[in-house]
Design an enzyme around this catalytic site. Sequence first.
Site, PDB file in Angstrom:
ATOM      1  N   ASP A 134      74.702  38.899  55.438  1.00 41.78           N
ATOM      2  CA  ASP A 134      75.238  37.618  55.021  1.00 41.78           C
ATOM      3  C   ASP A 134      74.183  36.566  55.405  1.00 41.78           C
ATOM      4  O   ASP A 134      73.242  36.862  56.153  1.00 41.78           O
ATOM      5  CB  ASP A 134      76.564  37.364  55.742  1.00 41.78           C
ATOM      6  CG  ASP A 134      77.120  35.983  55.466  1.00 41.78           C
ATOM      7  OD1 ASP A 134      77.068  35.542  54.315  1.00 41.78           O
ATOM      8  OD2 ASP A 134      77.607  35.352  56.419  1.00 41.78           O
TER       9      ASP A 134
ATOM     10  N   ASP B  18      74.795  32.475  55.861  1.00 37.09           N
ATOM     11  CA  ASP B  18      75.259  31.399  56.739  1.00 37.09           C
ATOM     12  C   ASP B  18      75.938  31.971  57.984  1.00 37.09           C
ATOM     13  O   ASP B  18      76.892  32.742  57.880  1.00 37.09           O
ATOM     14  CB  ASP B  18      76.234  30.494  55.991  1.00 37.09           C
ATOM     15  CG  ASP B  18      75.554  29.754  54.849  1.00 37.09           C
ATOM     16  OD1 ASP B  18      74.694  28.906  55.134  1.00 37.09           O
ATOM     17  OD2 ASP B  18      75.881  30.039  53.684  1.00 37.09           O
TER      18      ASP B  18
END
Length: 215
Positions: free
Chosen positions: A8, A10
């Site tokens: 991922d 953020d």
Amino acid sequence: MFQAVIFDMDGVLIDSEPLWHQAEQHILGGLGIDFNKPPLLQSTGLTTATVINHWYQHQPWPTLSPLQVHQQIIDFVASGVANSGEPKKGLLTLLADNKQRQLKMAVATNSPQLLLDTTLERLQIRHYFHALCHLELVKQGKPAPDIYLLAANKLGVKPEHCLVFEDSFAGVSAAKAAGMTVVAIPAEHEWQHSKFAIADYKIRCFSEFDWQQLC
């Protein structure tokens, strides 16, 4: 056991979650949104459009369109990342280690391409990744599994041979729904939350990760 690692973005590659919070407080708050009024929303890991639509539905504002608000939030976060974004602790060491192990790597983010490009440029890590997947490439963002299935397809690796690093419950749910093994890296204030029990492993930072223990 694992042929690929999917990250991922953020809160995983970069500590950008505070910027998202600031953007929501500054821009949505400036439109009169009271974040303490129900129905409350845990926005971490959700798409920006989902967050905006939630508050617009329950506390509609009279001026800007949701699309204009969306762009303002993206621009706010992109500016913050470009000016002061830093890699998460232990990330660069893990990326180098994965490369040495000849593991394929990808990014799968609920953010748009602008923020993905801004982050990779700021951290100077684009060269590590074989596939880059952002929200604009899929019909549904996380917690739907679409973006993780896309990443696996681009890498040419079956989902069961992919290891995922995620910080949000929405992201962990998406990766598990895709049939992948998930390492959760929750924010400190969520470390004890039972919702992360669906992850296969849990660490506080990349420096705690050990391939030998995993295998």
